[in-house]
Enzyme design. Structure first.
Site, PDB file in Angstrom:
ATOM      1  N   ARG A 258      33.174  34.456  40.583  1.00 11.89           N
ATOM      2  CA  ARG A 258      32.114  35.462  40.989  1.00 11.89           C
ATOM      3  C   ARG A 258      30.944  35.421  40.255  1.00 11.89           C
ATOM      4  O   ARG A 258      31.428  34.749  38.511  1.00 11.89           O
ATOM      5  CB  ARG A 258      33.491  37.137  40.116  1.00 11.89           C
ATOM      6  CG  ARG A 258      34.059  37.223  41.193  1.00 11.89           C
ATOM      7  CD  ARG A 258      35.013  38.575  40.892  1.00 11.89           C
ATOM      8  NE  ARG A 258      35.865  38.964  42.062  1.00 11.89           N
ATOM      9  CZ  ARG A 258      36.896  39.789  41.522  1.00 11.89           C
ATOM     10  NH1 ARG A 258      36.547  40.813  40.873  1.00 11.89           N
ATOM     11  NH2 ARG A 258      37.263  39.789  42.878  1.00 11.89           N
ATOM     12  N   GLU A 345      40.605  48.278  34.203  1.00 16.68           N
ATOM     13  CA  GLU A 345      41.133  48.532  35.243  1.00 16.68           C
ATOM     14  C   GLU A 345      41.564  46.680  35.197  1.00 16.68           C
ATOM     15  O   GLU A 345      41.408  45.401  34.303  1.00 16.68           O
ATOM     16  CB  GLU A 345      39.837  47.487  36.068  1.00 16.68           C
ATOM     17  CG  GLU A 345      39.860  46.880  37.123  1.00 16.68           C
ATOM     18  CD  GLU A 345      39.489  46.510  38.468  1.00 16.68           C
ATOM     19  OE1 GLU A 345      39.413  45.914  39.166  1.00 16.68           O
ATOM     20  OE2 GLU A 345      37.917  47.488  38.303  1.00 16.68           O
ATOM     21  N   SER A 348      43.755  46.545  41.257  1.00 17.11           N
ATOM     22  CA  SER A 348      43.121  47.241  42.450  1.00 17.11           C
ATOM     23  C   SER A 348      43.930  47.042  43.420  1.00 17.11           C
ATOM     24  O   SER A 348      44.665  46.223  44.255  1.00 17.11           O
ATOM     25  CB  SER A 348      41.644  46.860  42.378  1.00 17.11           C
ATOM     26  OG  SER A 348      41.455  46.491  42.988  1.00 17.11           O
TER      27      SER A 348
END
Length: 431
Positions: A258, A345, A348
């Site tokens: 990413r 986080e 998810s």
């Protein structure tokens, strides 16, 4: 993409979804107009082909005197058909572009708002208290000889790293724990490609607004995946699945890449937000009516995994304005990070309904033997780098050692703690 029939029959619902996401609701009208133009184009081509067929028959039946005029009419119709077919191709392309521009329709129970409006559903585990100054995961990892960011940057640039010694063994241990638990739950393990074609990226909704997050290999027209979800979804593109025994589940392992565009200055220290990490991803294909229940099952497996790691966490229902393009609903699990004094986080799970499968042509046969569009769901079981960061922080001790959760010990030679200068041990299978 969303079902065109839904747009035609209930455009206000789709407009409301666009507003909830903070997206342009006029895109719905653009899609409706493109759909109408395309249908008109199809009708025109069909009508002209009918006339052309009649003209061809007329040529056969024409008298010598009539034949020249009839031939001229047949030639003119042939030209009109060709032009109409080209117009239909252009209308098809315009319709597809307008269709792809609209995100999935938000589930009616999704909270309104944006990034800061997620609703906490439950908090599990006690936030630990320390009677010593807590250190962040990078300081702990460097002392253990487990993390080397400096050399990672030297070799690959910022936000890259080496996991060394106990850090490398910790990655393997987490991977083994995640995969073994997934297989026990009925998932088929998959080692997924990290490079995929544009069709897989577009089909899963990772192009468009997500372009800046994606690494592209222009020379080969391939993309580095940000999650094995992309490859696993694409694995069954243009196929008809057998879902008669229930959902088809995969646990995919891949490296993930990413660019983290737009995140400069955020979590630049350590392993929280990096350009590359390894991950075990759960992915399910199921009938649409089973998707909501499957979503809760994925969430349950994620929670059980974090409980096995002895990490305190909370489950949050993500607000509409913070959903990804493909997700109709998304739950995050945020684990406690002591040095940040907050939950962040860690995993998810998203219900993508039929959005991805419709783009990729993934279908199944219903009880009547008819082909229907499948639903797809995904859920992170373990994002390795960030999980290591959380483990080191939560389980740190005053003497610099780190408690090893009981569930991980079988893959770490049975050690109860990671300590600076420790002798590495890994399990050796017995004959």
């Amino acid at each position: 993409m969303i079902d065109l029939r839904l747009v035609r029959e209930n455009p206000d619902l789709v407009r409301a979804s666009q507003r909830a996401r903070g997206d342009d609701e006029s895109l719905v009208d653009t899609l409706l107009a493109a759909d109408a133009t395309r249908r008109e184009g199809v009708k025109r081509v069909d009508d002209l082909r009918g006339e052309q067929k009649a003209a061809s028959q007329a040529v056969k039946k024409a008298t010598p005197e009539e034949r020249p005029a009839v031939l001229d009419r047949a030639k003119a119709l042939a030209a009109e058909v060709k032009a109409a077919e080209e117009g239909q191709r252009e209308a098809d392309a315009a319709l597809r572009a307008a269709h792809l521009a609209i995100a999935n329709v938000v589930h009616e129970d999704v909270p309104p708002g944006g990034e800061d409006d997620a609703v906490t559903l439950r908090t599990v585990g006690e936030v630990p208290a320390y009677d010593f100054p807590v250190r962040d995961h990078l300081e702990i990892g460097e002392a253990l000889g487990a993390i080397d960011m400096e050399r990672g940057a030297k070799v690959s640039g910022s936000r890259f790293y080496f996991l060394t010694g106990p850090g490398a063994l910790l990655e393997f241990a987490l991977a083994q724990l995640a995969i073994s638990r997934a297989v026990a739950a009925g998932f088929t393990p998959v080692i997924a490609p990290a490079l995929v074609k544009p069709t897989a990226m577009e089909g899963t909704g990772f192009l468009g607004e997500h372009d800046e997050e994606v690494y592209r290999i222009e020379r080969d027209d391939l993309y580095l995946v940000g999650t094995s979800e992309v490859a696993i979804a694409g694995m069954h593109a243009d196929e008809v699945l057998d879902l008669s025994a229930g959902p088809k589940r995969y646990a995919g392992w891949s490296s993930c890449f990413r660019r983290e565009a737009g995140s400069y200055g955020k979590d630049t220290r350590g392993l929280i937000r990096v350009h590359w990490f390894d991950k075990v991803e759960m992915f399910s294909f199921c009938a649409p009516e089973d998707a909501a229940a499957e979503h809760l099952r994925l969430l349950q497996w994620e929670e059980e995994f974090l409980q096995a790691l002895e990490l305190p966490y909370r489950v949050v229902d993500i607000a509409a304005g913070d959903l990804g393009t493909s997700a109709a609903r998304k739950y995050d699990i945020e684990a406690w990070f002591p040095t940040q004094g907050t939950y962040r986080e860690l995993t998810s799970t998203s219900d993508c309904t039929t959005f991805q499968a419709r783009r990729l042509g993934i279908r199944y046969r219903d009880a009547d033997g008819k082909n229907q569009t499948a639903a797809t769901l995904n859920g992170t079981l373990c994002a390795i780098a960030r999980t290591i960061a959380c483990l080191l922080e939560v389980h740190q001790r005053a003497d610099g050692s780190v408690h090893v959760p009981v569930a991980l010990r079988p893959w770490l030679g049975g050690v109860e703690a990671l300590t600076p200068g420790m002798t590495l041990a890994a399990p050796v299978p017995t004959a």
